[in-house]
Design a protein around this motif. Structure first.
Motif, mmCIF file in Angstrom:
data_model
loop_
_atom_site.group_PDB
_atom_site.id
_atom_site.type_symbol
_atom_site.label_atom_id
_atom_site.label_comp_id
_atom_site.label_asym_id
_atom_site.label_seq_id
_atom_site.Cartn_x
_atom_site.Cartn_y
_atom_site.Cartn_z
ATOM 1 N N LEU A 95 -5.985 -56.523 22.662
ATOM 2 C CA LEU A 95 -6.309 -57.796 23.329
ATOM 3 C C LEU A 95 -7.810 -57.993 23.263
ATOM 4 O O LEU A 95 -8.563 -57.052 23.503
ATOM 5 C CB LEU A 95 -5.924 -57.727 24.810
ATOM 6 N N GLU A 96 -8.240 -59.209 22.925
ATOM 7 C CA GLU A 96 -9.652 -59.548 23.038
ATOM 8 C C GLU A 96 -9.797 -60.293 24.356
ATOM 9 O O GLU A 96 -9.147 -61.321 24.569
ATOM 10 C CB GLU A 96 -10.077 -60.425 21.860
ATOM 11 N N VAL A 97 -10.602 -59.748 25.233
ATOM 12 C CA VAL A 97 -10.792 -60.362 26.550
ATOM 13 C C VAL A 97 -12.087 -61.165 26.476
ATOM 14 O O VAL A 97 -13.168 -60.601 26.367
ATOM 15 C CB VAL A 97 -10.870 -59.282 27.646
ATOM 16 N N PHE B 241 -25.403 -67.121 12.119
ATOM 17 C CA PHE B 241 -24.741 -66.863 10.836
ATOM 18 C C PHE B 241 -23.591 -67.841 10.594
ATOM 19 O O PHE B 241 -23.495 -68.460 9.527
ATOM 20 C CB PHE B 241 -24.223 -65.414 10.824
ATOM 21 N N ARG B 242 -22.758 -68.038 11.625
ATOM 22 C CA ARG B 242 -21.598 -68.929 11.473
ATOM 23 C C ARG B 242 -22.037 -70.334 11.050
ATOM 24 O O ARG B 242 -21.397 -70.975 10.240
ATOM 25 C CB ARG B 242 -20.824 -69.047 12.795
ATOM 26 N N ARG B 243 -23.151 -70.805 11.628
ATOM 27 C CA ARG B 243 -23.570 -72.206 11.420
ATOM 28 C C ARG B 243 -24.819 -72.337 10.559
ATOM 29 O O ARG B 243 -25.436 -73.405 10.539
ATOM 30 C CB ARG B 243 -23.820 -72.858 12.793
ATOM 31 N N VAL C 169 -23.708 -66.982 27.580
ATOM 32 C CA VAL C 169 -22.786 -68.132 27.505
ATOM 33 C C VAL C 169 -21.341 -67.660 27.544
ATOM 34 O O VAL C 169 -20.526 -68.126 28.352
ATOM 35 C CB VAL C 169 -23.068 -68.940 26.218
ATOM 36 N N ASP C 170 -21.012 -66.729 26.679
ATOM 37 C CA ASP C 170 -19.665 -66.145 26.643
ATOM 38 C C ASP C 170 -19.715 -64.824 25.896
ATOM 39 O O ASP C 170 -20.734 -64.493 25.278
ATOM 40 C CB ASP C 170 -18.640 -67.110 26.020
ATOM 41 N N PHE C 171 -18.645 -64.064 25.986
ATOM 42 C CA PHE C 171 -18.581 -62.789 25.253
ATOM 43 C C PHE C 171 -17.148 -62.300 25.181
ATOM 44 O O PHE C 171 -16.272 -62.785 25.898
ATOM 45 C CB PHE C 171 -19.479 -61.718 25.899
ATOM 46 N N LYS C 172 -16.959 -61.337 24.296
ATOM 47 C CA LYS C 172 -15.632 -60.739 24.093
ATOM 48 C C LYS C 172 -15.690 -59.245 24.388
ATOM 49 O O LYS C 172 -16.626 -58.567 23.964
ATOM 50 C CB LYS C 172 -15.211 -60.963 22.637
ATOM 51 N N LEU C 173 -14.719 -58.761 25.135
ATOM 52 C CA LEU C 173 -14.633 -57.324 25.414
ATOM 53 C C LEU C 173 -13.334 -56.762 24.848
ATOM 54 O O LEU C 173 -12.351 -57.496 24.697
ATOM 55 C CB LEU C 173 -14.633 -57.070 26.928
ATOM 56 N N GLY D 296 -18.088 -72.894 21.378
ATOM 57 C CA GLY D 296 -17.171 -72.375 20.364
ATOM 58 C C GLY D 296 -15.776 -72.962 20.430
ATOM 59 O O GLY D 296 -15.589 -74.175 20.513
ATOM 60 N N SER D 297 -14.782 -72.071 20.411
ATOM 61 C CA SER D 297 -13.390 -72.535 20.310
ATOM 62 C C SER D 297 -12.946 -73.296 21.553
ATOM 63 O O SER D 297 -12.068 -74.145 21.488
ATOM 64 C CB SER D 297 -12.451 -71.356 20.044
ATOM 65 N N LEU D 298 -13.562 -73.013 22.714
ATOM 66 C CA LEU D 298 -13.177 -73.738 23.940
ATOM 67 C C LEU D 298 -13.635 -75.190 23.860
ATOM 68 O O LEU D 298 -12.898 -76.112 24.233
ATOM 69 C CB LEU D 298 -13.767 -73.059 25.180
ATOM 70 N N VAL E 207 -14.757 -63.791 28.128
ATOM 71 C CA VAL E 207 -15.262 -64.338 29.401
ATOM 72 C C VAL E 207 -16.244 -65.443 29.057
ATOM 73 O O VAL E 207 -17.098 -65.272 28.182
ATOM 74 C CB VAL E 207 -15.976 -63.258 30.240
ATOM 75 N N ARG E 208 -16.098 -66.590 29.729
ATOM 76 C CA ARG E 208 -16.982 -67.733 29.440
ATOM 77 C C ARG E 208 -17.645 -68.232 30.718
ATOM 78 O O ARG E 208 -16.962 -68.464 31.717
ATOM 79 C CB ARG E 208 -16.186 -68.885 28.829
ATOM 80 N N ASN E 209 -18.956 -68.427 30.632
ATOM 81 C CA ASN E 209 -19.717 -69.030 31.733
ATOM 82 C C ASN E 209 -20.075 -70.481 31.423
ATOM 83 O O ASN E 209 -20.274 -71.280 32.328
ATOM 84 C CB ASN E 209 -20.981 -68.219 31.994
ATOM 85 N N ASP F 180 -23.135 -60.023 18.048
ATOM 86 C CA ASP F 180 -21.938 -60.342 17.261
ATOM 87 C C ASP F 180 -20.784 -60.765 18.163
ATOM 88 O O ASP F 180 -19.880 -61.478 17.726
ATOM 89 C CB ASP F 180 -21.469 -59.102 16.478
ATOM 90 N N THR F 181 -20.785 -60.271 19.401
ATOM 91 C CA THR F 181 -19.632 -60.470 20.280
ATOM 92 C C THR F 181 -19.964 -61.298 21.520
ATOM 93 O O THR F 181 -19.116 -61.464 22.395
ATOM 94 C CB THR F 181 -19.048 -59.111 20.726
ATOM 95 N N CYS F 182 -21.211 -61.751 21.612
ATOM 96 C CA CYS F 182 -21.643 -62.578 22.756
ATOM 97 C C CYS F 182 -22.274 -63.857 22.223
ATOM 98 O O CYS F 182 -22.814 -63.863 21.118
ATOM 99 C CB CYS F 182 -22.753 -61.893 23.552
ATOM 100 N N ARG F 183 -22.282 -64.918 23.033
ATOM 101 C CA ARG F 183 -23.176 -66.043 22.760
ATOM 102 C C ARG F 183 -24.355 -65.910 23.708
ATOM 103 O O ARG F 183 -24.164 -65.833 24.937
ATOM 104 C CB ARG F 183 -22.474 -67.396 22.939
ATOM 105 N N LEU F 184 -25.550 -65.860 23.127
ATOM 106 C CA LEU F 184 -26.772 -65.611 23.890
ATOM 107 C C LEU F 184 -27.774 -66.700 23.547
ATOM 108 O O LEU F 184 -28.171 -66.829 22.384
ATOM 109 C CB LEU F 184 -27.328 -64.223 23.513
HETATM 110 O O1 C5P Z 1 -14.866 -68.368 19.027
HETATM 111 P P1 C5P Z 1 -14.833 -68.353 20.522
HETATM 112 O O2 C5P Z 1 -15.585 -69.476 21.148
HETATM 113 O O3 C5P Z 1 -13.428 -68.246 21.066
HETATM 114 O O4 C5P Z 1 -15.568 -67.002 20.938
HETATM 115 C C1 C5P Z 1 -15.824 -66.672 22.297
HETATM 116 C C2 C5P Z 1 -16.727 -65.438 22.354
HETATM 117 O O5 C5P Z 1 -16.038 -64.280 21.880
HETATM 118 C C3 C5P Z 1 -17.968 -65.555 21.455
HETATM 119 O O6 C5P Z 1 -19.053 -64.904 22.102
HETATM 120 C C4 C5P Z 1 -17.584 -64.793 20.204
HETATM 121 O O7 C5P Z 1 -18.703 -64.239 19.555
HETATM 122 C C5 C5P Z 1 -16.671 -63.708 20.761
HETATM 123 N N1 C5P Z 1 -15.632 -63.300 19.805
HETATM 124 C C6 C5P Z 1 -15.703 -62.055 19.182
HETATM 125 N N2 C5P Z 1 -14.729 -61.670 18.307
HETATM 126 C C7 C5P Z 1 -13.698 -62.477 18.023
HETATM 127 C C8 C5P Z 1 -13.607 -63.752 18.632
HETATM 128 C C9 C5P Z 1 -14.599 -64.132 19.522
HETATM 129 O O8 C5P Z 1 -16.630 -61.286 19.448
HETATM 130 N N3 C5P Z 1 -12.763 -62.059 17.169
#
Ligand code: C5P
Length: 236
Positions: free
Chosen positions: A90-92, A216-218, A175-179, A100-102, A94-96, A198-202
């Motif tokens: 599971l990718e957890v 990188f994405r954009r 902004v948000d992150f994935k755990l 992105g996808s939200l 959290v968004r403040n 890589d896993t947070c929006r900062l």
């Molecule tokens: O793409 P989305 O807006 O859903 O991503 C939310 C947060 O989770 C972002 O910080 C993104 O970098 C992180 N994420 C990640 N790995 C994924 C999907 C999202 O680290 N596979």
């Protein structure tokens, strides 16, 4: 000191090796960047070091703040030792703030502040493209029990509180992150994987300049310059 043994698993951003201690894994961060489920790829010299350094700092900070996690120690610029856990798929997230996808899914402007942190679960499954899951989906897939889900949410919110405050001191907006979490030998839930740009929006707390993988994405500029700013602001 443990000895590095054979490669167990190679992911998009890391290689994981066995060690001569069955409870310990050796992680090497790679210089590769991927986005959009592997559709966009590049090699970026120095990225592995930056993510290893930043993840090591953040996991140590969380440990000090009482959040148990898999991090043991940084070994070199690009390597670290971690406790072996069985990753829960599971990718957890959290968004403040909305991003992105939200932003895309709900049609809300990026940067809109959320009244309270939003927690989402995604299925860690490349073939399916990591779909968003409802709690009933998680039950159908038997990915976690409702007790485990309640713990995952509580841990995610605790991590959010600690990191939001820590980044704020460093003039960075979390902004948000994935755990990701794993289960140890006794079935206890332990925070695992990495926490990095890589896993947070900062974002810069004043200008909202992006210092994370969205660079990188954009195609917004130099990814290593952005990650270096985060490392410096964290005191690394
Ligand atoms: O793409 P989305 O807006 O859903 O991503 C939310 C947060 O989770 C972002 O910080 C993104 O970098 C992180 N994420 C990640 N790995 C994924 C999907 C999202 O680290 N596979």
């Amino acid at each position: 000191m443990v000895k590095k043994l054979e490669l167990l698993y190679e992911g998009k951003a890391k290689k994981v090796y066995k060690t001569d201690d069955e409870n310990v894994l050796w992680v090497a961060y790679k210089d590769s960047a991927t986005a959009f489920n592997g559709e966009k790829k590049a090699t970026i010299a120095g990225k592995g070091r930056l993510n290893n350094e930043i993840t090591s700092l953040l996991f140590s900070k969380l440990h000090e703040a009482g959040v148990e996690n898999h991090f043991i120690q940084k070994l070199s610029d690009t390597e670290q030792l971690v406790k072996k856990v069985t990753i829960i798929p599971l990718e957890v997230v959290v968004r403040n703030y909305v991003a992105g996808s939200l932003a895309k899914r709900l049609g809300i402007a990026e940067g809109t502040s959320l009244e309270k942190p939003l927690i989402e679960f995604y299925y860690k499954n490349d073939e399916l493209g990591d779909p968003l899951l409802l709690e009933d989906h998680i039950a159908i897939l038997k990915l976690a029990t409702s007790e485990q889900l309640a713990l995952l949410k509580a841990y995610a919110l605790k991590v959010n509180e600690i990191l939001t405050q820590h980044f704020q001191h460093c003039r960075v907006r979390l902004v948000d992150f994935k755990l990701e979490f794993g289960l140890d030998g006794e079935g206890k839930i332990v925070l695992a994987d990495e926490i990095s740009p890589d896993t947070c929006r900062l974002w810069d707390i004043e200008t909202n300049e992006k210092f994370d993988k969205d660079v990188f994405r954009r195609d917004l500029g130099s990814l290593t310059d952005a990650y270096e700013i985060i490392l410096q602001r964290l005191g690394g």
